[in-house]
Scaffold this motif. Structure first.
Motif, PDB file in Angstrom:
ATOM      1  N   ARG A   1     -11.184  -8.425  19.390  1.00 26.87           N
ATOM      2  CA  ARG A   1     -10.944  -7.293  20.287  1.00 26.87           C
ATOM      3  C   ARG A   1      -9.502  -7.226  20.740  1.00 26.87           C
ATOM      4  O   ARG A   1      -9.018  -6.158  21.108  1.00 26.87           O
ATOM      5  CB  ARG A   1     -11.877  -7.377  21.485  1.00 26.87           C
ATOM      6  N   ASP A   2      -8.823  -8.369  20.720  1.00 21.10           N
ATOM      7  CA  ASP A   2      -7.406  -8.368  21.097  1.00 21.10           C
ATOM      8  C   ASP A   2      -6.591  -7.517  20.135  1.00 21.10           C
ATOM      9  O   ASP A   2      -5.610  -6.886  20.525  1.00 21.10           O
ATOM     10  CB  ASP A   2      -6.865  -9.801  21.152  1.00 21.10           C
ATOM     11  N   LYS A   3      -6.989  -7.455  18.872  1.00 22.64           N
ATOM     12  CA  LYS A   3      -6.281  -6.650  17.869  1.00 22.64           C
ATOM     13  C   LYS A   3      -6.871  -5.250  17.737  1.00 22.64           C
ATOM     14  O   LYS A   3      -6.166  -4.295  17.460  1.00 22.64           O
ATOM     15  CB  LYS A   3      -6.348  -7.338  16.511  1.00 22.64           C
ATOM     16  N   ASN A   4      -8.206  -5.146  17.885  1.00 27.03           N
ATOM     17  CA  ASN A   4      -8.894  -3.882  17.635  1.00 27.03           C
ATOM     18  C   ASN A   4      -9.073  -3.020  18.875  1.00 27.03           C
ATOM     19  O   ASN A   4      -9.414  -1.854  18.772  1.00 27.03           O
ATOM     20  CB  ASN A   4     -10.279  -4.145  17.034  1.00 27.03           C
ATOM     21  N   GLY A   5      -8.896  -3.589  20.046  1.00 21.91           N
ATOM     22  CA  GLY A   5      -9.091  -2.840  21.278  1.00 21.91           C
ATOM     23  C   GLY A   5     -10.465  -3.102  21.864  1.00 21.91           C
ATOM     24  O   GLY A   5     -11.349  -3.640  21.204  1.00 21.91           O
ATOM     25  N   PRO A   6     -10.652  -2.706  23.106  1.00 18.63           N
ATOM     26  CA  PRO A   6     -11.910  -2.995  23.798  1.00 18.63           C
ATOM     27  C   PRO A   6     -13.062  -2.147  23.268  1.00 18.63           C
ATOM     28  O   PRO A   6     -12.854  -1.075  22.697  1.00 18.63           O
ATOM     29  CB  PRO A   6     -11.592  -2.655  25.250  1.00 18.63           C
TER      30      PRO A   6
ATOM     31  N   ARG B   1     -24.852  -6.234  13.114  1.00 19.03           N
ATOM     32  CA  ARG B   1     -24.546  -7.522  12.482  1.00 19.03           C
ATOM     33  C   ARG B   1     -25.829  -8.280  12.185  1.00 19.03           C
ATOM     34  O   ARG B   1     -25.998  -8.821  11.094  1.00 19.03           O
ATOM     35  CB  ARG B   1     -23.618  -8.355  13.355  1.00 19.03           C
ATOM     36  N   ARG B   2     -26.775  -8.307  13.158  1.00 19.28           N
ATOM     37  CA  ARG B   2     -28.049  -8.998  12.912  1.00 19.28           C
ATOM     38  C   ARG B   2     -28.783  -8.371  11.739  1.00 19.28           C
ATOM     39  O   ARG B   2     -29.348  -9.059  10.894  1.00 19.28           O
ATOM     40  CB  ARG B   2     -28.920  -8.975  14.165  1.00 19.28           C
ATOM     41  N   SER B   3     -28.771  -7.042  11.679  1.00 22.51           N
ATOM     42  CA  SER B   3     -29.453  -6.354  10.571  1.00 22.51           C
ATOM     43  C   SER B   3     -28.779  -6.641   9.243  1.00 22.51           C
ATOM     44  O   SER B   3     -29.452  -6.834   8.223  1.00 22.51           O
ATOM     45  CB  SER B   3     -29.486  -4.850  10.817  1.00 22.51           C
ATOM     46  N   ALA B   4     -27.453  -6.674   9.225  1.00 24.47           N
ATOM     47  CA  ALA B   4     -26.730  -6.974   7.982  1.00 24.47           C
ATOM     48  C   ALA B   4     -27.034  -8.392   7.512  1.00 24.47           C
ATOM     49  O   ALA B   4     -27.232  -8.630   6.313  1.00 24.47           O
ATOM     50  CB  ALA B   4     -25.222  -6.792   8.174  1.00 24.47           C
ATOM     51  N   VAL B   5     -27.098  -9.331   8.454  1.00 23.23           N
ATOM     52  CA  VAL B   5     -27.440 -10.708   8.097  1.00 23.23           C
ATOM     53  C   VAL B   5     -28.850 -10.757   7.514  1.00 23.23           C
ATOM     54  O   VAL B   5     -29.096 -11.410   6.494  1.00 23.23           O
ATOM     55  CB  VAL B   5     -27.320 -11.648   9.321  1.00 23.23           C
ATOM     56  N   PHE B   6     -29.780 -10.031   8.145  1.00 23.72           N
ATOM     57  CA  PHE B   6     -31.152 -10.021   7.642  1.00 23.72           C
ATOM     58  C   PHE B   6     -31.221  -9.367   6.261  1.00 23.72           C
ATOM     59  O   PHE B   6     -31.890  -9.870   5.359  1.00 23.72           O
ATOM     60  CB  PHE B   6     -32.079  -9.305   8.624  1.00 23.72           C
TER      61      PHE B   6
ATOM     62  N   ILE C   1     -18.029  -5.858  10.749  1.00 19.56           N
ATOM     63  CA  ILE C   1     -18.634  -5.844  12.078  1.00 19.56           C
ATOM     64  C   ILE C   1     -18.181  -7.071  12.865  1.00 19.56           C
ATOM     65  O   ILE C   1     -17.814  -6.971  14.047  1.00 19.56           O
ATOM     66  CB  ILE C   1     -20.174  -5.783  11.977  1.00 19.56           C
ATOM     67  N   ALA C   2     -18.206  -8.218  12.221  1.00 19.94           N
ATOM     68  CA  ALA C   2     -17.766  -9.458  12.881  1.00 19.94           C
ATOM     69  C   ALA C   2     -16.311  -9.342  13.321  1.00 19.94           C
ATOM     70  O   ALA C   2     -15.951  -9.784  14.414  1.00 19.94           O
ATOM     71  CB  ALA C   2     -17.958 -10.648  11.945  1.00 19.94           C
ATOM     72  N   HIS C   3     -15.498  -8.737  12.484  1.00 20.18           N
ATOM     73  CA  HIS C   3     -14.081  -8.572  12.826  1.00 20.18           C
ATOM     74  C   HIS C   3     -13.925  -7.703  14.083  1.00 20.18           C
ATOM     75  O   HIS C   3     -13.131  -8.013  14.971  1.00 20.18           O
ATOM     76  CB  HIS C   3     -13.314  -7.968  11.652  1.00 20.18           C
ATOM     77  N   LEU C   4     -14.681  -6.610  14.149  1.00 24.02           N
ATOM     78  CA  LEU C   4     -14.613  -5.750  15.329  1.00 24.02           C
ATOM     79  C   LEU C   4     -15.051  -6.494  16.595  1.00 24.02           C
ATOM     80  O   LEU C   4     -14.464  -6.330  17.660  1.00 24.02           O
ATOM     81  CB  LEU C   4     -15.490  -4.511  15.131  1.00 24.02           C
ATOM     82  N   LEU C   5     -16.099  -7.318  16.464  1.00 20.39           N
ATOM     83  CA  LEU C   5     -16.602  -8.041  17.627  1.00 20.39           C
ATOM     84  C   LEU C   5     -15.717  -9.222  18.023  1.00 20.39           C
ATOM     85  O   LEU C   5     -15.543  -9.503  19.207  1.00 20.39           O
ATOM     86  CB  LEU C   5     -18.024  -8.553  17.349  1.00 20.39           C
TER      87      LEU C   5
END
Length: 182
Positions: free
Chosen positions: A26-31, A44-49, A19-23
């Motif tokens: 964006r230059d590599k993954n697209g908008p 991401r917040r839920s995964a951290v929790f 998730i962090a990579h997607l966020l």
């Protein structure tokens, strides 16, 4: 059993990293559309929790073995993380872009959520089980937000060696069918 379970649940870190990579790339993954970005931030917040819950299982095992966890933190950090997590899910996307405590309090005030904590209390260093306190705050605030939507106040009063946290709402409350000595 708990160690095997925790080992398998640690794959949450892989989800969090994806998730962090997607966020963050964006230059590599697209908008991303605004809706996709909000969904990824919440995920991401839920995964951290959830990772914190897994760590808590390990902590319980450590505590039962005689070793307790103590973190140094501030109430400002705990309230920011707990309120963003629990109210972000209830109050909507307005909290997704909030990056600091003061902005959070300001945004929440527009949504009839009052956070009233004296500045010295916010900054006072705490030696405490950070995750456990965050979990308590999230449960109290989350229950009030779910079961009594509308106006809500989170108040903290400094009492010297301790502090009192209150969550006040305008809900009907829980009926009491006993006396105070029960």
């Amino acid at each position: 059993l708990s160690h095997l379970l925790v080992h398998d649940l640690r794959s949450l870190a892989i989800c969090e990293a994806g998730i962090a990579h997607l966020l963050d790339h964006r230059d590599k993954n697209g908008p991303l559309t605004p809706k996709q970005e909000r969904a990824l931030k919440r995920s991401r917040r839920s995964a951290v929790f959830m990772r914190g819950l897994v760590d808590e299982i390990l902590e319980v095992a450590r505590t039962e073995g005689g070793a307790a966890r103590v973190d140094t933190t501030t109430l400002r950090d705990i309230l920011f993380e707990a309120l963003t997590q629990v109210l972000g899910a209830v109050q909507g996307p307005e909290l997704d872009d909030v990056t600091d405590y003061d902005s959070l309090v300001k945004t929440l005030s527009t949504q009839q959520v009052i956070v009233d904590v004296p500045a010295p209390t916010l900054a006072r260093p705490l030696a405490i089980d950070r995750f456990r306190l965050m979990q308590v705050v999230m449960n109290l605030v989350g229950n009030a937000a779910k079961h009594a939507p509308g106006w809500l106040a989170v108040r903290v009063r400094d009492e010297g060696d301790a502090f009192t946290l209150s969550v006040v709402d305008r809900g009907s409350g829980i009926p009491w069918k006993g006396n105070y000595s029960d």
